[in-house]
Write a protein that holds these residues in place. Structure first.
Motif, PDB file in Angstrom:
ATOM      1  N   ASP A 356       0.782  -1.238   0.000  1.00  0.00           N
ATOM      2  CA  ASP A 356       0.000   0.000   0.000  1.00  0.00           C
ATOM      3  C   ASP A 356       0.812   1.286   0.000  1.00  0.00           C
ATOM      4  OD1 ASP A 356      -2.689  -1.007  -0.048  1.00  0.00           O
ATOM      5  OD2 ASP A 356      -2.368  -1.740   1.987  1.00  0.00           O
ATOM      6  N   HIS A 357       2.118   1.211   0.123  1.00  0.00           N
ATOM      7  CA  HIS A 357       2.926   2.419  -0.054  1.00  0.00           C
ATOM      8  C   HIS A 357       2.994   2.815  -1.525  1.00  0.00           C
ATOM      9  CE1 HIS A 357       5.438  -1.046  -0.810  1.00  0.00           C
ATOM     10  NE2 HIS A 357       6.140  -0.280  -1.619  1.00  0.00           N
ATOM     11  N   TRP A 358       2.828   1.831  -2.428  1.00  0.00           N
ATOM     12  CA  TRP A 358       3.174   2.047  -3.817  1.00  0.00           C
ATOM     13  C   TRP A 358       2.324   3.117  -4.518  1.00  0.00           C
ATOM     14  CZ3 TRP A 358       7.175   2.095  -6.490  1.00  0.00           C
ATOM     15  CH2 TRP A 358       7.125   2.142  -7.888  1.00  0.00           C
ATOM     16  N   PRO A 359       0.996   3.202  -4.313  1.00  0.00           N
ATOM     17  CA  PRO A 359       0.246   4.274  -4.978  1.00  0.00           C
ATOM     18  C   PRO A 359       0.742   5.667  -4.613  1.00  0.00           C
ATOM     19  CG  PRO A 359      -1.246   2.587  -4.170  1.00  0.00           C
ATOM     20  CD  PRO A 359       0.099   2.269  -3.590  1.00  0.00           C
ATOM     21  N   PHE A 360       1.427   5.794  -3.478  1.00  0.00           N
ATOM     22  CA  PHE A 360       1.987   7.075  -3.056  1.00  0.00           C
ATOM     23  C   PHE A 360       3.412   7.242  -3.599  1.00  0.00           C
ATOM     24  CE2 PHE A 360      -1.178   5.630  -0.064  1.00  0.00           C
ATOM     25  CZ  PHE A 360      -1.933   6.762   0.189  1.00  0.00           C
ATOM     26  N   VAL A 361       4.232   6.224  -3.414  1.00  0.00           N
ATOM     27  CA  VAL A 361       5.642   6.309  -3.812  1.00  0.00           C
ATOM     28  C   VAL A 361       5.776   6.539  -5.311  1.00  0.00           C
ATOM     29  CG1 VAL A 361       7.791   4.981  -4.000  1.00  0.00           C
ATOM     30  CG2 VAL A 361       6.503   4.980  -1.856  1.00  0.00           C
ATOM     31  N   ARG A 362       4.944   5.890  -6.113  1.00  0.00           N
ATOM     32  CA  ARG A 362       5.075   6.048  -7.564  1.00  0.00           C
ATOM     33  C   ARG A 362       4.805   7.477  -8.015  1.00  0.00           C
ATOM     34  NH1 ARG A 362      -0.337   2.500  -8.918  1.00  0.00           N
ATOM     35  NH2 ARG A 362      -1.854   4.199  -8.725  1.00  0.00           N
ATOM     36  N   PRO A 366       7.847  10.292  -0.564  1.00  0.00           N
ATOM     37  CA  PRO A 366       8.830   9.464   0.140  1.00  0.00           C
ATOM     38  C   PRO A 366       8.132   8.350   0.926  1.00  0.00           C
ATOM     39  CG  PRO A 366       9.323  11.798   0.431  1.00  0.00           C
ATOM     40  CD  PRO A 366       7.961  11.722  -0.202  1.00  0.00           C
ATOM     41  N   GLY A 367       8.601   7.130   0.772  1.00  0.00           N
ATOM     42  CA  GLY A 367       7.898   6.038   1.431  1.00  0.00           C
ATOM     43  C   GLY A 367       8.755   4.833   1.720  1.00  0.00           C
ATOM     44  N   TYR A 368       8.443   4.195   2.856  1.00  0.00           N
ATOM     45  CA  TYR A 368       9.049   2.927   3.236  1.00  0.00           C
ATOM     46  C   TYR A 368       8.061   1.789   3.008  1.00  0.00           C
ATOM     47  CZ  TYR A 368      12.320   5.493   6.399  1.00  0.00           C
ATOM     48  OH  TYR A 368      13.263   6.312   6.958  1.00  0.00           O
ATOM     49  N   MET A 369       8.583   0.639   2.621  1.00  0.00           N
ATOM     50  CA  MET A 369       7.893  -0.638   2.759  1.00  0.00           C
ATOM     51  C   MET A 369       8.567  -1.339   3.934  1.00  0.00           C
ATOM     52  SD  MET A 369       5.976  -3.238   2.098  1.00  0.00           S
ATOM     53  CE  MET A 369       5.959  -5.041   2.061  1.00  0.00           C
TER      54      MET A 369
END
Length: 449
Positions: A356-362, A366-369
């Protein structure tokens, strides 16, 4: 540890002795079915909302949304000489279409792109079987959906996904895409043992794949709450609540949601240290295409998000892994927390275009998994009947909650600057990592060519 000499560290002891997260985890795994769009998922969302509310954060609520529903019916494999056994070793893959199709069984081993290309003339009209893994020396991991769409593209009538893990464990995992949530050909998971039997005894024979499912519109939801000042910016801490219906979903992702609640409880102790609001988002319908998080990203001012800390499948391993997606400041923050606590943390800058980080990170956020630092590139017990609570330890949850609480406080510090990345940089990372090719096959490539 000198940095803590003048600090109030009582929150560490309270977190290490807390049972708030573990109690929620036990509640979640006791729900028989948390599949997206089911009554069980709704109950899990309610438990999560109530746990956050009890932890002391503000305005804990459920925000509902519509989702393509899919509920498992009866599925089986048939051959000319009768039903293929054992039935317990075969299950439909979520969002497989209903139907009964027949074709000659073709074993494509690991299901690498080259396997499909080299045997393309044999695939049309066949039932294709591939492994859940790739060779150790292969340059990247190939996701289930990528293999599925190679089979579709080459004209297969059905798709069998054979586990590489021992134990009579048929794997699950959704097919379909954002534009077409229900896949194009019937798909089933089979255990390693049944896959070996099929490869040994049935290759070249005609087999029938029968999938029955209830496919209808349904409702899912996201749990939302917050803590800290009413600032223009925010740090998002997230997980997903739904799970596949074949197991308890303890690791994936009861553990992540329990950790988010434990972090929320710890942040209540430290609220006066937060310069930026922290918003908790426990998403629904992750396992069927990141639906809850995608809807949120589409409807949110992404410029207001300083960072997202997404927790998914973390407690099965003691050491936490932080994939930071090339954001240098996130790497630095993770390593600073590890040094502060003299505690091992694994960091990796490679792109992870799942969870669920991916829709934001793309989009450059800035995002962590956040996950568990397991060995190998596959999910182990995940997505099988064996994803159960006995595989997890409360010690791991508490230790990781302490580290992640400190990390969130670091990110919410007004003096912490985190540069965003351009979408073209994210796309270039995916190309360099080899993930772009598969994302283009599955329809998940969000960048203009």
């Amino acid at each position: 540890m000198d940095e803590f000499d003048d600090a109030d560290v009582s929150w560490i002891g309270r977190t290490f002795t807390s049972d708030v997260g573990w109690q929620l985890l036990e509640e979640l795994v006791a729900i028989p079915d948390r599949m997206a769009g089911t009554t069980g998922e709704r109950v899990a969302l309610e438990h999560t909302r109530d746990a956050l509310d009890t932890a002391g954060v503000r305005d804990a609520r459920i925000e509902p949304f519509d989702v393509q529903g899919w509920q498992r019916g009866d599925s089986r494999l048939l051959a000319d000489d009768g039903e293929i056994r054992p039935r317990r070793d075969q299950i439909a893959l979520p969002r497989s279409p209903e139907g009964s199709v027949t074709g000659e069984l073709l074993d494509l081993d690991h299901g690498l792109p080259s396997d499909f290309e080299e045997r393309s003339g044999e695939i049309d009209g066949s039932v294709v079987m591939v492994s859940t893994t790739v060779p150790d020396d292969y340059d990247r991991f190939i996701h289930r959906r990528e293999k599925y769409y190679y089979a579709v593209e080459h004209g297969a009538t059905a798709f069998l996904f054979a586990n590489h893990v021992d134990g009579g464990l048929p794997p699950t995992g959704s097919v379909g895409s954002d534009e077409s949530p229900i896949g194009e050909i019937p798909a089933m998971g089979v255990s390693k043992e049944l896959g070996a039997q099929l490869s040994r005894e049935r290759v070249g024979e005609s087999i029938t794949v029968e999938v029955d499912a209830e496919i209808a519109p349904a409702e899912s939801g996201n749990v939302v709450a917050e803590i800290g000042p009413e600032s223009d910016e925010e740090v998002v801490v997230s997980s997903h609540v739904d799970a596949h219906d074949i197991a308890e979903g303890a690791m994936d992702n009861g553990a992540g949601t329990a950790t988010v609640v434990e972090v929320a409880r710890a942040l209540v102790d430290r609220e006066d240290e937060l310069d930026t609001r922290v918003r908790f988002r426990c998403f629904g319908a992750e396992e069927v295409g990141l639906v809850g998080s995608s809807l949120t990203a589409d409807g949110t001012d992404l410029d207001a998000i300083r960072a997202i800390v997404n927790v998914d499948s973390n407690v099965a391993a003691r050491t936490v892994k932080l994939d930071y997606h090339g954001f240098d400041e996130l790497q630095a923050a993770a390593e600073a927390v590890a040094d502060r606590f003299d505690h091992p943390v694994r960091v990796d800058g490679s792109p992870v275009p799942h969870s669920d980080h991916w829709p934001f990170v793309r989009e450059g956020v800035p995002g962590y998994m956040v996950s568990g630092a397991t060995e190998g590139r596959d999910r182990g017990w995940g997505h099988t009947h064996a994803d159960t609570l006995d595989k997890l330890e409360s010690r791991n949850l508490r230790e990781q909650a302490i580290l992640l609480t400190e990390l969130v406080v670091e990110l919410a510090d007004g003096e912490t600057e985190i540069a965003r990345r351009d979408r073209t940089e994210i796309a270039a990372d995916l190309e360099a990592d080899g993930a772009a090719a598969g994302m283009k096959v599955t329809g998940d490539w969000p960048f203009e060519e």
